[in-house]
Design a protein around this motif. Structure first.
Motif, PDB file in Angstrom:
ATOM      1  N   ASP A 217      57.855  -0.109   9.990  1.00 12.42           N
ATOM      2  CA  ASP A 217      57.559   1.304  10.187  1.00 12.42           C
ATOM      3  C   ASP A 217      56.314   1.471  11.058  1.00 12.42           C
ATOM      4  N   ARG A 218      55.272   0.714  10.775  1.00 10.74           N
ATOM      5  CA  ARG A 218      54.021   0.814  11.519  1.00 10.74           C
ATOM      6  C   ARG A 218      54.223   0.407  12.984  1.00 10.74           C
ATOM      7  N   MET A 219      55.018  -0.630  13.224  1.00 13.61           N
ATOM      8  CA  MET A 219      55.237  -1.078  14.604  1.00 13.61           C
ATOM      9  C   MET A 219      56.066  -0.067  15.386  1.00 13.61           C
ATOM     10  N   MET A 220      57.042   0.546  14.744  1.00 13.23           N
ATOM     11  CA  MET A 220      57.820   1.589  15.421  1.00 13.23           C
ATOM     12  C   MET A 220      56.938   2.788  15.744  1.00 13.23           C
ATOM     13  N   ILE A 221      56.036   3.138  14.830  1.00 12.23           N
ATOM     14  CA  ILE A 221      55.095   4.232  15.097  1.00 12.23           C
ATOM     15  C   ILE A 221      54.204   3.886  16.286  1.00 12.23           C
ATOM     16  N   GLN A 222      53.764   2.624  16.369  1.00 14.67           N
ATOM     17  CA  GLN A 222      52.927   2.184  17.485  1.00 14.67           C
ATOM     18  C   GLN A 222      53.645   2.363  18.819  1.00 14.67           C
ATOM     19  N   LEU A 223      54.901   1.908  18.908  1.00 12.07           N
ATOM     20  CA  LEU A 223      55.658   2.065  20.151  1.00 12.07           C
ATOM     21  C   LEU A 223      55.900   3.540  20.464  1.00 12.07           C
ATOM     22  N   LYS A 224      56.165   4.313  19.430  1.00 12.45           N
ATOM     23  CA  LYS A 224      56.434   5.740  19.623  1.00 12.45           C
ATOM     24  C   LYS A 224      55.192   6.457  20.138  1.00 12.45           C
ATOM     25  N   ARG A 225      54.039   6.182  19.533  1.00  6.28           N
ATOM     26  CA  ARG A 225      52.799   6.835  19.953  1.00  6.28           C
ATOM     27  C   ARG A 225      52.402   6.426  21.363  1.00  6.28           C
ATOM     28  N   ALA A 226      52.780   5.210  21.757  1.00  2.00           N
ATOM     29  CA  ALA A 226      52.478   4.737  23.107  1.00  2.00           C
ATOM     30  C   ALA A 226      53.455   5.281  24.137  1.00  2.00           C
ATOM     31  N   GLY A 227      54.431   6.070  23.708  1.00  2.25           N
ATOM     32  CA  GLY A 227      55.411   6.652  24.621  1.00  2.25           C
ATOM     33  C   GLY A 227      56.501   5.701  25.041  1.00  2.25           C
ATOM     34  N   GLN A 228      56.588   4.544  24.372  1.00  2.00           N
ATOM     35  CA  GLN A 228      57.529   3.513  24.796  1.00  2.00           C
ATOM     36  C   GLN A 228      58.960   3.771  24.341  1.00  2.00           C
ATOM     37  N   LEU A 229      59.179   4.670  23.427  1.00  2.00           N
ATOM     38  CA  LEU A 229      60.528   4.956  22.941  1.00  2.00           C
ATOM     39  C   LEU A 229      61.113   6.231  23.531  1.00  2.00           C
ATOM     40  N   GLU A 230      60.335   6.931  24.308  1.00  2.00           N
ATOM     41  CA  GLU A 230      60.717   8.291  24.705  1.00  2.00           C
ATOM     42  C   GLU A 230      61.761   8.343  25.803  1.00  2.00           C
ATOM     43  N   ASN A 231      61.645   7.496  26.815  1.00  2.00           N
ATOM     44  CA  ASN A 231      62.486   7.626  28.007  1.00  2.00           C
ATOM     45  C   ASN A 231      63.366   6.409  28.252  1.00  2.00           C
ATOM     46  N   LEU A 232      63.859   5.812  27.194  1.00  6.03           N
ATOM     47  CA  LEU A 232      64.750   4.670  27.326  1.00  6.03           C
ATOM     48  C   LEU A 232      66.103   5.089  27.900  1.00  6.03           C
ATOM     49  N   SER A 233      66.787   4.121  28.521  1.00  6.34           N
ATOM     50  CA  SER A 233      68.185   4.345  28.909  1.00  6.34           C
ATOM     51  C   SER A 233      69.133   3.986  27.783  1.00  6.34           C
ATOM     52  N   GLY A 234      68.633   3.218  26.831  1.00  2.00           N
ATOM     53  CA  GLY A 234      69.443   2.825  25.691  1.00  2.00           C
ATOM     54  C   GLY A 234      68.631   1.902  24.798  1.00  2.00           C
ATOM     55  N   LEU A 235      69.102   1.719  23.572  1.00  2.00           N
ATOM     56  CA  LEU A 235      68.409   0.873  22.604  1.00  2.00           C
ATOM     57  C   LEU A 235      69.422  -0.007  21.886  1.00  2.00           C
ATOM     58  N   LEU A 236      69.143  -1.311  21.874  1.00  2.00           N
ATOM     59  CA  LEU A 236      69.933  -2.276  21.120  1.00  2.00           C
ATOM     60  C   LEU A 236      69.092  -2.730  19.933  1.00  2.00           C
ATOM     61  N   GLN A 260      66.082   4.398  12.817  1.00  2.00           N
ATOM     62  CA  GLN A 260      66.812   5.647  13.020  1.00  2.00           C
ATOM     63  C   GLN A 260      65.866   6.847  12.945  1.00  2.00           C
ATOM     64  N   GLU A 261      64.957   6.828  11.998  1.00  2.00           N
ATOM     65  CA  GLU A 261      64.005   7.934  11.847  1.00  2.00           C
ATOM     66  C   GLU A 261      63.128   8.096  13.085  1.00  2.00           C
ATOM     67  N   HIS A 262      62.607   6.985  13.592  1.00  2.00           N
ATOM     68  CA  HIS A 262      61.641   7.072  14.684  1.00  2.00           C
ATOM     69  C   HIS A 262      62.287   7.264  16.052  1.00  2.00           C
ATOM     70  N   THR A 263      63.599   7.241  16.120  1.00  2.00           N
ATOM     71  CA  THR A 263      64.300   7.517  17.384  1.00  2.00           C
ATOM     72  C   THR A 263      65.155   8.779  17.290  1.00  2.00           C
TER      73      THR A 263
END
Length: 313
Positions: A217-236, A260-263
């Motif tokens: 959960d903490r690592m997903m929050i880190q990527l999310k806060r860094a903007g790394q999950l926002e503009n993906l073309s897709g996620l595996l 699922q929650e963080h995306t």
């Protein structure tokens, strides 16, 4: 301004590859079957690194020995690919001192996963493709035959296409872009460093092992806060193996539910249960090469076009 990413030349029978342990120590006996496959089945010449038979506490050697082992293979123009025998921990400790000046004159593939995510990201950020896939220790692992064949195809330049069953958590859609990613812990660790991969417009894949649910959960929050999950073309979303929970009180969500929650606020397609990670069926994923992703109601398709041409990143 976009830069061009270089795909090293694909292998052919008779080429020379290097095998080493850039992180944790390895029992040399555990390498023998993988070395045999490289030499006898794939018809490659193999240069064995000093780190296959050395150790320093938990590592395969001191930071300097491991760096020298890798540096010698980066510098050697006869070596066409470098394959790790295992991960563990240690790549981050010595990769600051690597010199890529000779490597740029004779680029070669790097293959590995887990702790190798740090080096794979390093290769990507300086403009070179690599391969996230099975390591030599695991070449003969039971139920890993499909993964091993996928690595052979990736190294020898044969087309890669995966068709997978649907998962209940999947989010439908199509995406196209360079594939990047690896171990979630390492990706979070690299955030904010010079080896942070810009994930915008990319197909990201993530996996992990032996982590607490709250840590995921903490690592997903880190990527999310860094903007790394926002503009993906897709996620595996790959395999999250041997996940741990607090004894009491429990976290309350499983790994896939956390992701699922963080995306949930984004619109790109997501495939869950992708065969990548600390499992026997760890399919090869060339990093930096472009693929198309289609998450459909009944199946998922990931198709690479493995052509060694410049790719913008």
């Amino acid at each position: 301004m976009s830069k061009s990413l270089i795909a090293p030349p694909f292998l052919k029978a008779g080429d020379t590859v290097g095998v080493l342990a850039p992180a944790s120590k390895i029992d040399y006996e555990d390498c023998l079957e993988g070395l045999r496959i490289l030499r006898e089945d794939w018809k490659l010449n193999v240069v064995e690194g000093a780190t296959l038979k050395s150790q320093f506490y938990q590592f395969s050697g001191t930071d300097e020995l491991r760096r020298q082992d890798l540096q010698s293979m980066l510098d050697n123009p006869e070596i066409k690919a470098i394959l790790a025998v295992r991960g563990g921990y240690g790549c981050s400790r010595m990769m600051d001192q690597l010199d890529f000046s000779a490597f740029r004159q004779s680029p070669k593939w790097l293959v590995g996963f887990s702790d190798l995510t740090a080096l794979l990201a390093h290769f990507y950020t300086i403009g070179y493709a690599s391969i996230h896939g099975p390591m030599v220790k695991l070449f003969a692992k039971e139920n890993g035959e499909i993964a091993l064949e996928s690595l052979r195809k990736a190294l020898f330049g044969e087309p890669i296409s995966y068709v997978l069953p649907a998962h209940a958590f999947n989010r439908l859609g199509e995406g196209f872009g360079p594939v990047v990613g690896g171990n979630l812990c390492l990706l979070a660790h690299l955030t904010g460093s010079v080896w942070e991969v810009d994930m915008a417009g990319k197909i990201l894949f993530i996996e992990d092992i032996n982590e607490y649910l709250y840590s995921i959960d903490r690592m997903m929050i880190q990527l999310k806060r860094a903007g790394q999950l926002e503009n993906l073309s897709g996620l595996l979303v790959g395999q999250f193996s041997d996940v741990r929970d607090n004894p009491e009180p429990v976290f309350g969500k499983e790994a896939y539910e956390i992701i699922q929650e963080h995306t949930s606020n984004y619109n790109y397609p997501i495939c869950y249960d992708f065969p990548t990670g600390h499992v026997a069926d760890n399919r090869a994923l060339p990093i930096g090469l472009t693929a198309s992703l289609a998450v459909l109601p009944g199946e998922v398709r990931l198709d690479y076009s493995l052509i060694p041409k410049p790719i913008l990143f």
